[in-house]
Design a protein around this motif. Structure first.
Motif, PDB file in Angstrom:
ATOM      1  N   MET A   1      47.022  28.520  90.586  1.00  0.00           N
ATOM      2  CA  MET A   1      47.261  28.907  91.985  1.00  0.00           C
ATOM      3  C   MET A   1      48.147  27.889  92.692  1.00  0.00           C
ATOM      4  O   MET A   1      47.944  26.694  92.579  1.00  0.00           O
ATOM      5  N   LYS A   2      49.102  28.392  93.407  1.00  0.00           N
ATOM      6  CA  LYS A   2      50.018  27.543  94.178  1.00  0.00           C
ATOM      7  C   LYS A   2      49.851  27.919  95.646  1.00  0.00           C
ATOM      8  O   LYS A   2      50.811  28.156  96.355  1.00  0.00           O
ATOM      9  N   GLU A   3      48.611  27.990  96.073  1.00  0.00           N
ATOM     10  CA  GLU A   3      48.346  28.536  97.386  1.00  0.00           C
ATOM     11  C   GLU A   3      48.956  27.707  98.508  1.00  0.00           C
ATOM     12  O   GLU A   3      49.473  28.250  99.483  1.00  0.00           O
ATOM     13  N   GLU A   4      48.885  26.376  98.375  1.00  0.00           N
ATOM     14  CA  GLU A   4      49.434  25.520  99.425  1.00  0.00           C
ATOM     15  C   GLU A   4      50.940  25.760  99.578  1.00  0.00           C
ATOM     16  O   GLU A   4      51.465  25.873 100.688  1.00  0.00           O
ATOM     17  N   ARG A   5      51.634  25.860  98.439  1.00  0.00           N
ATOM     18  CA  ARG A   5      53.072  26.133  98.473  1.00  0.00           C
ATOM     19  C   ARG A   5      53.341  27.499  99.118  1.00  0.00           C
ATOM     20  O   ARG A   5      54.187  27.624 100.000  1.00  0.00           O
ATOM     21  N   ASP A   6      52.607  28.503  98.686  1.00  0.00           N
ATOM     22  CA  ASP A   6      52.858  29.855  99.175  1.00  0.00           C
ATOM     23  C   ASP A   6      52.532  29.969 100.668  1.00  0.00           C
ATOM     24  O   ASP A   6      53.225  30.657 101.406  1.00  0.00           O
ATOM     25  N   ARG A   7      51.482  29.271 101.098  1.00  0.00           N
ATOM     26  CA  ARG A   7      51.137  29.273 102.524  1.00  0.00           C
ATOM     27  C   ARG A   7      52.248  28.613 103.338  1.00  0.00           C
ATOM     28  O   ARG A   7      52.699  29.136 104.352  1.00  0.00           O
ATOM     29  N   PHE A   8      52.693  27.462 102.874  1.00  0.00           N
ATOM     30  CA  PHE A   8      53.724  26.709 103.599  1.00  0.00           C
ATOM     31  C   PHE A   8      54.998  27.552 103.740  1.00  0.00           C
ATOM     32  O   PHE A   8      55.574  27.654 104.823  1.00  0.00           O
ATOM     33  N   ILE A   9      55.435  28.153 102.661  1.00  0.00           N
ATOM     34  CA  ILE A   9      56.666  28.956 102.701  1.00  0.00           C
ATOM     35  C   ILE A   9      56.479  30.185 103.589  1.00  0.00           C
ATOM     36  O   ILE A   9      57.344  30.514 104.404  1.00  0.00           O
ATOM     37  N   THR A  10      55.347  30.852 103.454  1.00  0.00           N
ATOM     38  CA  THR A  10      55.082  32.052 104.248  1.00  0.00           C
ATOM     39  C   THR A  10      55.162  31.733 105.742  1.00  0.00           C
ATOM     40  O   THR A  10      55.804  32.451 106.511  1.00  0.00           O
ATOM     41  N   GLU A  11      54.524  30.627 106.149  1.00  0.00           N
ATOM     42  CA  GLU A  11      54.528  30.268 107.570  1.00  0.00           C
ATOM     43  C   GLU A  11      55.915  29.815 108.015  1.00  0.00           C
ATOM     44  O   GLU A  11      56.334  30.097 109.133  1.00  0.00           O
ATOM     45  N   TYR A  12      56.629  29.154 107.132  1.00  0.00           N
ATOM     46  CA  TYR A  12      58.003  28.745 107.464  1.00  0.00           C
ATOM     47  C   TYR A  12      58.885  29.965 107.688  1.00  0.00           C
ATOM     48  O   TYR A  12      59.785  29.967 108.528  1.00  0.00           O
ATOM     49  N   MET A  13      58.622  31.022 106.935  1.00  0.00           N
ATOM     50  CA  MET A  13      59.368  32.269 107.080  1.00  0.00           C
ATOM     51  C   MET A  13      58.960  33.031 108.355  1.00  0.00           C
ATOM     52  O   MET A  13      59.523  34.078 108.659  1.00  0.00           O
ATOM     53  N   GLY A  14      57.977  32.493 109.061  1.00  0.00           N
ATOM     54  CA  GLY A  14      57.566  33.105 110.320  1.00  0.00           C
ATOM     55  C   GLY A  14      56.571  34.236 110.145  1.00  0.00           C
ATOM     56  O   GLY A  14      56.380  35.060 111.038  1.00  0.00           O
TER      57      GLY A  14
ATOM     58  N   CYS B   1      52.603  35.645 108.927  1.00  0.00           N
ATOM     59  CA  CYS B   1      51.193  35.251 109.016  1.00  0.00           C
ATOM     60  C   CYS B   1      50.644  34.906 107.633  1.00  0.00           C
ATOM     61  O   CYS B   1      50.817  35.671 106.684  1.00  0.00           O
ATOM     62  N   TRP B   2      50.001  33.735 107.538  1.00  0.00           N
ATOM     63  CA  TRP B   2      49.204  33.451 106.341  1.00  0.00           C
ATOM     64  C   TRP B   2      47.818  33.963 106.688  1.00  0.00           C
ATOM     65  O   TRP B   2      47.096  33.359 107.476  1.00  0.00           O
TER      66      TRP B   2
END
Ligand code: ZN
Length: 105
Positions: A1-14, A16-17
């Protein structure tokens, strides 16, 4: 799982995580869905950029970012297809984007 990475990118893209109770799915037909506590959206889960479907959103977004052009240029779009080599390439691309975004903070 790369959840921290995916959360960070998702929020950067504007986007909702989503925050939801994984133990309380709403069963609809054959899908298990959830209601996000933050955006109140009806969701299936959070982004996992190693999946082809979620990766498409990242790829399309990254292509629009001028500061990602060198990363985008290093990858061949065709290499993201499929389940074996594709997963590795999607994972590598998401890692490269994550590293770039972290460095800029
Ligand atoms: Zn949400």
């Amino acid at each position: 799982m790369k959840e921290e990475r995916d959360r960070f990118i998702t929020e950067y893209m504007g986007q909702c995580w989503h925050d939801y109770d994984i133990d309380k799915p709403i069963n609809t037909y054959s899908l298990e869905a959830y209601i996000c506590k933050k955006c109140k959206g009806f969701i299936l889960g959070n982004n996992d950029f190693t999946t082809e479907e979620d990766f498409q959103r990242l790829w399309i977004w990254a292509k629009e970012q001028k500061n990602m052009a060198d990363i985008v240029a290093k990858f061949d779009e065709a290499s993201f297809k499929g389940s074996e080599a594709g997963i590795n390439n999607r994972d590598m691309f998401a890692d490269a984007v994550y590293t770039r975004l972290k460095d800029r903070k």
